[in-house]
Design an enzyme around this catalytic site. Structure first.
Site, PDB file in Angstrom:
ATOM      1  N   HIS A 197     -20.471  19.052  53.588  1.00  0.00           N
ATOM      2  CA  HIS A 197     -21.399  19.919  54.312  1.00  0.00           C
ATOM      3  C   HIS A 197     -21.055  21.354  53.907  1.00  0.00           C
ATOM      4  O   HIS A 197     -19.888  21.765  53.986  1.00  0.00           O
ATOM      5  CB  HIS A 197     -21.194  19.791  55.819  1.00  0.00           C
ATOM      6  CG  HIS A 197     -21.746  18.532  56.434  1.00  0.00           C
ATOM      7  ND1 HIS A 197     -21.429  17.275  55.984  1.00  0.00           N
ATOM      8  CD2 HIS A 197     -22.599  18.353  57.488  1.00  0.00           C
ATOM      9  CE1 HIS A 197     -22.063  16.375  56.728  1.00  0.00           C
ATOM     10  NE2 HIS A 197     -22.780  17.007  57.655  1.00  0.00           N
ATOM     11  N   GLU A 200     -24.605  25.128  56.024  1.00  0.00           N
ATOM     12  CA  GLU A 200     -25.398  24.796  57.224  1.00  0.00           C
ATOM     13  C   GLU A 200     -25.332  26.033  58.130  1.00  0.00           C
ATOM     14  O   GLU A 200     -26.338  26.667  58.408  1.00  0.00           O
ATOM     15  CB  GLU A 200     -24.810  23.560  57.920  1.00  0.00           C
ATOM     16  CG  GLU A 200     -25.561  23.121  59.168  1.00  0.00           C
ATOM     17  CD  GLU A 200     -24.886  21.939  59.892  1.00  0.00           C
ATOM     18  OE1 GLU A 200     -23.686  21.699  59.673  1.00  0.00           O
ATOM     19  OE2 GLU A 200     -25.573  21.286  60.714  1.00  0.00           O
TER      20      GLU A 200
HETATM   21  N1  ADE Z   1     -20.991  16.049  62.261  1.00  0.00           N
HETATM   22  C1  ADE Z   1     -22.090  15.391  62.644  1.00  0.00           C
HETATM   23  N2  ADE Z   1     -23.181  16.099  62.336  1.00  0.00           N
HETATM   24  C2  ADE Z   1     -22.769  17.234  61.729  1.00  0.00           C
HETATM   25  C3  ADE Z   1     -23.422  18.354  61.171  1.00  0.00           C
HETATM   26  N3  ADE Z   1     -24.744  18.481  61.154  1.00  0.00           N
HETATM   27  N4  ADE Z   1     -22.663  19.334  60.657  1.00  0.00           N
HETATM   28  C4  ADE Z   1     -21.328  19.231  60.662  1.00  0.00           C
HETATM   29  N5  ADE Z   1     -20.681  18.195  61.160  1.00  0.00           N
HETATM   30  C5  ADE Z   1     -21.392  17.196  61.695  1.00  0.00           C
HETATM   31 ZN    ZN Z   2     -24.306  16.184  58.917  1.00  0.00          ZN
END
Ligand code: ADE
Ligand code: ZN
Length: 341
Positions: A197, A200
């Site tokens: 990730h 975000e």
């Molecule tokens: N864990 C579950 N969903 C998540 C997300 N969108 N971003 C980071 N960690 C997560």
């Molecule tokens: Zn996620």
């Protein structure tokens, strides 16, 4: 059902960004709490759903980790996974690569093997019931230390033939990808693929780190890459897959409104974007709800929807042969399903 909804409903697709713990519906949370004699801080399913109002990622994570406390036995993990695959099959998902967070469970005293055995049983059931293929991605929790991630990788050692990749999730800001450089290198040495990730809530610099330091094969979210034109050009040039999650972005206030979601811009910029549900039980919908939300109120053509589905297979960790077979099925659907308008 509109023409577009019907087209989305039958569109063969892969899901590449879905946390299995995030598919825990309140109804199942209650029944597992009862089965395991676990106290939960809610009196009804309605009360649980009412609590799902978030102003950022951390708000959500706080409640998501609490919900996971009802998962105790192999049977629980199997039921959780089987329930997700039933929903995914109903949305014409033909292949899914699902995240799991072992530390959320091992830190509560649940054995790593219990989690693996339960999830694998659910995946096997899905293949028998629906013909869905699937792979597992082990995520390290980035708010914990790299040492803790190494301990998890060691626990995964006997299961490496059942784990496709490692990932990185949880609280992003303040926990850059570089914090996990050595454990990702160790995962690569063991033949695991890598995803993370990034972008975000974190800045474009975190996306650079995911690419240059973790050497990811795929980028989860990546929204904030759009703030950096040189990065966008690179992602497009390298055809890096982005696993985008529209309803999650709305619920976690990554975008202010669905009309402002950049999925169309990502496609126009030549990015290999895909659509996914992230944590469907918490964000108001499974993968088709995400396709519909993204398509409504913007100029996403049927061709764009087919591109998104094609990207999901291209960006998967299936073999080239399997990708070709999935894409042939998609093309047959798109060719036979000409618009009535
Ligand atoms: N864990 C579950 N969903 C998540 C997300 N969108 N971003 C980071 N960690 C997560
Ligand atoms: Zn996620």
């Amino acid at each position: 059902m509109t023409d577009l909804s019907a087209f989305i409903a039958g569109l063969p697709k892969a899901e590449l960004h879905m946390h299995i713990e995030g598919s825990l519906e309140p109804e199942l949370m209650f029944s597992l709490a009862q089965r395991n004699g676990v106290e939960i801080p809610f009196n009804s399913v309605e009360e649980v759903r009412a609590a799902y109002s978030f102003s950022n990622l951390q708000d959500f994570l706080d409640i998501y980790y609490k919900g996971a406390d009802v998962l105790r036995t192999e049977e629980d993990f199997r039921d959780l996974a089987a329930a997700y695959f039933d929903r995914a099959a109903a949305d014409s998902v033909t292949h899914a690569e699902i995240f799991f967070d072992p530390q959320t469970h091992t830190d509560r005293g649940i054995a790593f093997d219990t989690v693996m055995e339960g999830l694998i049983a659910g995946m096997d059931t899905a293949r028998e019931r629906h013909g869905i293929t699937s792979k597992l991605i082990l995520c390290f929790l980035r708010h914990l230390s790299e040492e803790a991630a190494f301990a998890t990788l060691r626990q995964a050692e006997p299961w490496l033939d059942r784990i496709e990749a490692v990932g990185l999730d949880s609280s992003e800001v303040g926990h850059p990808p570089s914090k996990f450089a050595r454990v990702f290198a160790a995962a690569a040495e063991r033949g695991l693929k890598r995803v993370a990730h990034a972008g975000e809530e974190g800045p474009p610099e975190y996306v650079h780190e995911a690419l240059d330091i973790l050497h990811v094969d795929r980028l989860d979210h990546g929204n904030r890459s759009l703030e950096d034109p040189a990065l966008v050009a690179r992602l497009a040039r390298e055809q890096m897959t982005l696993t985008v999650c529209p309803l999650s972005n709305l619920k976690l206030c990554v975008v202010g409104a669905m009309d402002d979601h950049p999925i169309d811009r990502m496609l126009r910029e030549g990015l290999r974007a895909t659509i996914n549900s992230d944590d469907p039980a918490y964000f108001g919908g499974y993968i088709n709800a995400n396709y519909r939300a993204a398509a409504e109120g913007r100029v996403l053509s049927r061709e764009d929807l087919v591109t998104l589905a094609r990207n999901s297979f291209l960006g998967s960790f299936l073999s080239e042969e399997e990708k070709a077979a999935q894409i042939a099925r998609l093309d047959a659907y798109a060719g036979n399903s000409s618009p009535r308008t």
